[in-house]
Motif scaffolding. Structure first.
Motif, PDB file in Angstrom:
ATOM      1  N   VAL A  67       0.800  -1.198  -0.072  1.00 39.35           N
ATOM      2  CA  VAL A  67       0.119  -0.127  -0.043  1.00 39.35           C
ATOM      3  C   VAL A  67       0.757   1.236  -0.102  1.00 39.35           C
ATOM      4  CG1 VAL A  67      -1.612   1.350   1.274  1.00 39.35           C
ATOM      5  CG2 VAL A  67      -1.929  -1.130   1.267  1.00 39.35           C
ATOM      6  N   VAL A  68       0.617   2.118  -0.782  1.00 42.47           N
ATOM      7  CA  VAL A  68       1.203   3.631  -0.739  1.00 42.47           C
ATOM      8  C   VAL A  68       0.092   4.468  -0.573  1.00 42.47           C
ATOM      9  CG1 VAL A  68       2.501   5.151  -2.080  1.00 42.47           C
ATOM     10  CG2 VAL A  68       2.703   2.761  -2.828  1.00 42.47           C
ATOM     11  N   ASP A  69       0.381   5.217   0.689  1.00 44.03           N
ATOM     12  CA  ASP A  69      -0.393   6.294   1.016  1.00 44.03           C
ATOM     13  C   ASP A  69       0.039   7.610   0.414  1.00 44.03           C
ATOM     14  OD1 ASP A  69      -1.910   8.085   2.179  1.00 44.03           O
ATOM     15  OD2 ASP A  69      -1.310   7.852   4.155  1.00 44.03           O
ATOM     16  N   ALA A  70      -0.495   7.980  -0.716  1.00 43.27           N
ATOM     17  CA  ALA A  70      -0.214   9.210  -1.425  1.00 43.27           C
ATOM     18  C   ALA A  70      -1.266  10.123  -1.255  1.00 43.27           C
ATOM     19  CB  ALA A  70       0.120   9.092  -2.782  1.00 43.27           C
ATOM     20  N   THR A  71      -2.020  10.154  -0.169  1.00 46.67           N
ATOM     21  CA  THR A  71      -3.015  11.380  -0.096  1.00 46.67           C
ATOM     22  C   THR A  71      -2.660  12.645   0.389  1.00 46.67           C
ATOM     23  OG1 THR A  71      -3.530  10.586   2.278  1.00 46.67           O
ATOM     24  CG2 THR A  71      -4.766   9.211   0.668  1.00 46.67           C
ATOM     25  N   HIS A  72      -3.570  13.528   0.302  1.00 44.64           N
ATOM     26  CA  HIS A  72      -3.229  14.673   0.507  1.00 44.64           C
ATOM     27  C   HIS A  72      -2.693  14.990   2.021  1.00 44.64           C
ATOM     28  CE1 HIS A  72      -4.055  19.046   1.445  1.00 44.64           C
ATOM     29  NE2 HIS A  72      -4.069  19.334   0.378  1.00 44.64           N
ATOM     30  N   PRO A  73      -1.913  15.661   2.218  1.00 44.25           N
ATOM     31  CA  PRO A  73      -1.300  15.934   3.537  1.00 44.25           C
ATOM     32  C   PRO A  73      -2.204  16.313   4.553  1.00 44.25           C
ATOM     33  CG  PRO A  73       0.053  17.187   2.049  1.00 44.25           C
ATOM     34  CD  PRO A  73      -1.155  16.438   1.321  1.00 44.25           C
ATOM     35  N   ARG A  95       4.683   5.983   2.696  1.00 44.06           N
ATOM     36  CA  ARG A  95       3.796   7.179   2.712  1.00 44.06           C
ATOM     37  C   ARG A  95       4.464   8.028   1.610  1.00 44.06           C
ATOM     38  NH1 ARG A  95      -0.010  10.932   2.363  1.00 44.06           N
ATOM     39  NH2 ARG A  95       0.383  12.725   3.539  1.00 44.06           N
ATOM     40  N   LEU A  96       4.042   8.382   0.605  1.00 42.28           N
ATOM     41  CA  LEU A  96       4.559   9.173  -0.447  1.00 42.28           C
ATOM     42  C   LEU A  96       3.820  10.723  -0.131  1.00 42.28           C
ATOM     43  CD1 LEU A  96       5.855   9.846  -2.902  1.00 42.28           C
ATOM     44  CD2 LEU A  96       3.902   9.173  -4.460  1.00 42.28           C
TER      45      LEU A  96
END
Length: 242
Positions: A67-73, A95-96
């Motif tokens: 899983v890559v969490d590339a959500t908004h900060p 976390r990206l």
């Protein structure tokens, strides 16, 4: 391998495209808060998972490798849920995260812990506010009847809103000259923004600096500690190593 990208950001779309080119099966998850989102390549899933338990079950059911969490900060809830769900499902998480903005010489920044603190600062900083914190959380400013707000967001905001306001629907990227014209054309004397980072919406900060305007910057909410990178290329390498 199947990879879940928690997205909605430019970085998430770039990651999905590059992983797709490498032959990786990518499922991009969008929160569904934007009416017409920019869609990434590959499979797209819109809506929540049902909390930590729902996401854990989904990861197991779809045999997700990473899983890559590339959500908004500021997507605090899904980031926290992703951390706990991947722990429970024994799935690696990256976390990206785009770097936050940094002040430059001449900036007049005032840091706020959250939107409530940002609202409390405003009466001492100005009377005509350019509010660019998104349509979520506008209730924090709804009682500031002595101030006027130019509210910019992608989709129309719902109540409660400040009594004196104008809504501007727009989506970045923005240019410095246009931002400067917007600020001067509306006689703005203070800017409010979240520390979103990235280049797409940073032009307002440059324009505010050039016009010597104060800027209230809302700090990012804390996230559980996880492996992290700011580079899409590094995230691709990480996924391919799983």
């Amino acid at each position: 391998m199947t990879v879940l990208v928690l997205g909605g950001t430019a970085e998430a779309r770039a990651l999905a495209a590059q992983l797709h080119d490498h032959g990786v099966t990518v499922v991009s998850s969008l929160a569904g808060r934007v009416a017409r989102p920019r869609l990434p390549v590959g499979e797209v899933r819109v809506g929540g998972f049902g909390g930590v338990d729902g996401l854990t079950a989904w990861l197991r059911e779809h045999d997700v490798r990473a899983v890559v969490d590339a959500t908004h900060p500021f997507a605090e809830r899904i980031g926290t849920n992703a951390f706990h769900a991947t722990q429970a499902a024994c799935v690696p998480l990256l976390r990206l995260a785009r770097p936050g903005w940094q002040p430059h010489s001449g900036d007049r920044w005032h840091w706020a812990a959250d939107l409530d603190e940002a609202a409390a600062m405003l009466p001492n900083l100005g009377t005509r506010v350019f509010l660019t914190s998104g349509r979520q959380g506008l209730a924090a400013f709804a009682t500031l009847d002595a101030l006027w707000f130019l509210i910019r967001c992608v989709d129309p905001p719902g109540p409660p809103l400040p009594r004196h306001h104008e809504v501007l629907l727009a989506r970045g990227p923005y240019e410095v000259a246009a931002e400067r014209a917007l600020l001067t054309g509306h006689d703005i004397d203070v800017l409010v923004t979240k520390d979103s980072g990235g280049a797409m919406t940073a032009a307002k900060l440059t324009a505010a600096r050039e016009l010597d305007l104060p800027v209230v910057v809302v700090r990012r909410p804390p996230r559980p500690r996880a492996d992290e990178t700011a580079e899409v290329a590094e995230a691709v390498k990480w996924v391919l190593s799983q």
